[in-house]
Design a protein around this motif. Sequence first.
Motif, PDB file in Angstrom:
ATOM      1  N   THR A   1      -0.875   8.374 -13.607  1.00  0.00           N
ATOM      2  CA  THR A   1      -0.897   9.080 -12.768  1.00  0.00           C
ATOM      3  C   THR A   1      -2.504   8.465 -11.668  1.00  0.00           C
ATOM      4  O   THR A   1      -2.995   9.554 -10.483  1.00  0.00           O
ATOM      5  N   ARG A   2      -2.780   7.496 -12.223  1.00  0.00           N
ATOM      6  CA  ARG A   2      -4.049   6.534 -11.566  1.00  0.00           C
ATOM      7  C   ARG A   2      -3.392   7.144 -10.157  1.00  0.00           C
ATOM      8  O   ARG A   2      -2.371   6.071  -9.585  1.00  0.00           O
ATOM      9  N   GLY A   3      -4.207   6.922  -9.157  1.00  0.00           N
ATOM     10  CA  GLY A   3      -3.784   7.427  -7.439  1.00  0.00           C
ATOM     11  C   GLY A   3      -2.443   8.080  -6.577  1.00  0.00           C
ATOM     12  O   GLY A   3      -2.185   7.489  -6.112  1.00  0.00           O
ATOM     13  N   LEU A   4      -2.236   8.275  -8.092  1.00  0.00           N
ATOM     14  CA  LEU A   4      -0.665   9.701  -7.622  1.00  0.00           C
ATOM     15  C   LEU A   4      -1.092   9.480  -6.528  1.00  0.00           C
ATOM     16  O   LEU A   4       0.510   9.754  -5.698  1.00  0.00           O
ATOM     17  N   LEU A   5      -2.177  10.689  -5.690  1.00  0.00           N
ATOM     18  CA  LEU A   5      -1.910  11.514  -4.674  1.00  0.00           C
ATOM     19  C   LEU A   5      -2.650  10.097  -3.878  1.00  0.00           C
ATOM     20  O   LEU A   5      -4.227  10.237  -3.446  1.00  0.00           O
ATOM     21  N   ASP A   6      -1.907   9.519  -3.021  1.00  0.00           N
ATOM     22  CA  ASP A   6      -2.357   8.581  -2.599  1.00  0.00           C
ATOM     23  C   ASP A   6      -2.704   8.943  -1.054  1.00  0.00           C
ATOM     24  O   ASP A   6      -1.624  10.026  -0.245  1.00  0.00           O
ATOM     25  N   HIS A   7      -2.784   7.961   0.013  1.00  0.00           N
ATOM     26  CA  HIS A   7      -2.250   8.127   1.505  1.00  0.00           C
ATOM     27  C   HIS A   7      -0.677   8.587   2.420  1.00  0.00           C
ATOM     28  O   HIS A   7      -0.606   9.431   2.562  1.00  0.00           O
TER      29      HIS A   7
END
Length: 323
Positions: free
Chosen positions: A215-221
């Motif tokens: 889940t780390r950085g799941l919502l990225d660019h």
Amino acid sequence: MSDADAPDVLVLRTGTHGMPVEEYAAAIRERIPELTVELARTPAAEREKIANAPFVTGMTVDEDMVAAADALEVFACAYAGTGHLPLETFEERGVAVTNASGVHGPNIGEHVLGAILHFTRRFHVAERQQRRREWRHYQAHELQGSTVTVVGLGAIGQSVCERLDPFGVETIGVRYTPEKGGPTDEVIGFEGEAFDDALARTDYLVLACPLTETTRGLLDHEAFVTMNPDAVLVNIARGPVVDTDALVAALRSNWIRGASLDVTDPEPLPEDHPLWTFENVQITPHNAGHTPEYYERLADIVAENARRFADDPDAELENQVLP
């Protein structure tokens, strides 16, 4: 202090949300009057009493304290998350660790619902106009018929889904094991086309998952580019689940409608951070977890586990995360 003088339950001195830790100790004591419950109110008392205490509860404990805890068999963490604890040391020592999972369900569920309704009815626009004493109609949205995706279907995610149920929304749940199903209309995993498809058709994206490698950085660019431009992000998970730079870029580019952030990365959010300046961003200071019922609900779990442990040191404990 001899083993004979050691309390059955030792409560460490750190409280939470500005509530006196004495209330926590008292709540445990009320539930297990047959056992001794002692509060270590100073650093010196903690160091002295933890040496012979088999069952300890608190918000946190450091390596030095664990090293001094010769008799420790159970650490009952007073938070739902345990990533801040010396888990490797506990595992090496064979110490059982429990958490406060389930304590936050009602209050965080209400927080999420409030954030969604805030953006649905665009109360932030009304607040801005009220400050200006400006009587001017504005267009709002309707929650009914929307698609809400809840990432993480643990106790908090389930509580969110329960509170969404009367509003006539379509729900998508995201979990590691989608084959287990869940309280949503659909259940998918974290990766692949199904997750991207969910992002593309979601009106409200609620993050209620733990911070892990997945889940780390799941919502990225790429995730923000994929999201429905009319979507609102609600994050009550952990700040690093969202790439902050990517979020700022998405807000500046109108890739999403807005965001409600109870957690940020970094946290606390620096005073000069651009997220403070967006009118379509709602920021609360990691406050979704506050409830006046916190210690009462937590004491239900901890007291029951202390009773089980006193009856049988090898008993299975509620909310056990180690071993």
